[in-house]
Scaffold this active site. Structure first.
Site, PDB file in Angstrom:
ATOM      1  N   SER A  57       0.841  -1.196   0.000  1.00 22.94           N
ATOM      2  CA  SER A  57       0.000   0.000   0.000  1.00 22.94           C
ATOM      3  C   SER A  57       0.883   1.256   0.000  1.00 22.94           C
ATOM      4  CB  SER A  57      -0.959  -0.054   1.194  1.00 22.94           C
ATOM      5  OG  SER A  57      -2.015   0.854   1.050  1.00 22.94           O
ATOM      6  N   ASP A  85      -9.438  -5.994  -4.640  1.00 25.91           N
ATOM      7  CA  ASP A  85      -8.955  -4.783  -3.977  1.00 25.91           C
ATOM      8  C   ASP A  85      -9.814  -3.579  -4.371  1.00 25.91           C
ATOM      9  OD1 ASP A  85      -7.477  -2.677  -2.886  1.00 25.91           O
ATOM     10  OD2 ASP A  85      -5.554  -3.540  -3.458  1.00 25.91           O
ATOM     11  N   HIS A  93      -7.354  -5.952  -0.416  1.00 26.71           N
ATOM     12  CA  HIS A  93      -6.204  -5.049  -0.318  1.00 26.71           C
ATOM     13  C   HIS A  93      -5.092  -5.592   0.577  1.00 26.71           C
ATOM     14  CE1 HIS A  93      -4.139  -1.259  -0.728  1.00 26.71           C
ATOM     15  NE2 HIS A  93      -4.104  -1.088   0.584  1.00 26.71           N
TER      16      HIS A  93
END
Length: 261
Positions: free
Chosen positions: A81, A207, A234
C-alpha cells in the site's frame, strides 16, 4: 528516537518490508512467518507508526528511504500500500541499496484523474484528509473498512485489522496527515521505464483501494512480473500469504551474489 526495525528470519535473501498507512510492521506477520526460512527480514515501523511513533522523521518517501537504507543492508524492498511508494522511491533513487522491488497492492499514483483511470476516487482521499481533522478514530475505522472490502470474509478481516492497528499504540496524527498528502500528490509513473532492478507487482483481484489494472499497467512499464491473487482484497497476506510468497519467488531467487548476504 530512531526508526524501529524488527529483524526476523534466517534465510539467505535480505528483504526490507514496509507497511501501509496508519499501520505498523506487525500487520505483515503472516508474510514474515511464511518467509522466515528463505529470507532475513528487516520489518520497519515507518515514522510516527508503531514503535517508531516518537521518530520525528517526516513521512516523505525520499526521507524515509534514505533513513531505512542507512539502517539495513542492500536488499529486496517490499512495500504494501503506501509503503510501496517508499519502496519504489528507494528503488529509483537508491539503486545501490535496492536489489529488487516487490509492490504489494501498491501503485505509483494513487488518485484517479483524467489521465489515470486506474486510481482511487480523489473525493475519497480529500474526505479522509478532512475527516482526520474532526474525527480521528472514525476516519481510521472507515479506512480499515475499505481495506477489508473485497476479502472473502470482510467482517473477520476488519476485526483483525482493528485489533492490529492499535497493537503498538496509536499512530501520530502528524504522519497520518502527511501520508494523505503523499497519496494525493505522488506520481512516479513516468519513472517506471527507468527502474533498474527486477520487480514483482502483486495485486488482489477484489482490492477496492488499488485497482489491479493499475498494477498490471505498472508492471508492463518496467518489465516486471505481475500476479493477481483471485480471492484477495487489499491485504492479501492475511489469508493468502502462501500465494504472495509464490508470486515473490522469481524475485527472491538469487540472480547474482550481490542479492544474498
Amino acid at each position: 528516537m530512531s526508526l524501529y526495525i524488527d529483524h526476523r528470519g534466517h534465510g539467505p535473501v535480505q528483504l526490507v518490508l514496509l507497511h501501509g498507512w496508519a499501520m505498523h510492521g506487525g500487520v505483515l506477520e503472516p508474510l514474515v512467518e511464511a518467509l522466515e526460512a528463505q529470507c532475513t527480514m528487516h520489518v520497519v515501523d515507518l515514522p510516527g507508526h508503531g514503535h517508531s511513533r516518537d521518530c520525528g522523521l517526516p513521512l516523505e518517501p525520499r526521507a524515509c528511504a534514505e533513513a531505512i537504507a542507512k539502517l539495513t543492508p542492500p536488499a529486496i524492498w517490499l512495500g504494501w500500500s503506501l509503503g510501496g511508494l517508499i519502496a519504489l522511491t528507494a528503488a529509483l533513487e537508491l539503486p545501490r541499496q535496492v536489489r529488487g522491488l516487490a509492490m504489494l497492492c501498491a501503485t505509483p499514483k494513487f488518485v484517479r484523474d483524467a489521465g489515470w483511470p486506474h486510481g482511487s476516487d480523489d473525493k475519497l482521499v480529500h474526505q479522509l484528509a478532512s475527516d482526520l481533522e474532526t474525527d480521528y478514530h472514525a476516519t481510521l475505522e472507515r479506512f480499515l473498512a475499505l481495506e477489508a472490502m473485497g476479502s472473502t470474509d470482510p467482517r473477520a478481516e476488519l476485526r483483525h485489522l482493528r485489533e492490529l492497528v492499535f497493537a503498538r499504540g496509536e499512530p501520530d496524527l502528524r504522519v497520518l496527515q502527511e501520508g494523505i498528502r503523499i497519496l494525493e500528490t505522488s506520481d512516479r509513473r513516468a519513472a517506471l521505464p527507468d527502474l533498474g532492478v527486477r520487480s514483482a507487482w502483486i495485486s488482489g483481484r477484489r482490492d477496492r483501494l488499488v485497482p489491479p489494472q493499475a498494477m498490471a499497467w505498472s508492471a508492463s512499464q518496467c518489465g516486471g512480473s505481475y500476479t493477481e491473487i483471485q480471492q484477495a482484497g487489499h491485504a492479501p497476506f492475511f489469508r493468502h500469504a502462501d500465494a504472495v510468497v509464490q508470486a515473490l519467488q522469481p524475485l527472491l531467487a538469487p540472480s547474482s551474489p550481490e542479492q544474498v548476504r
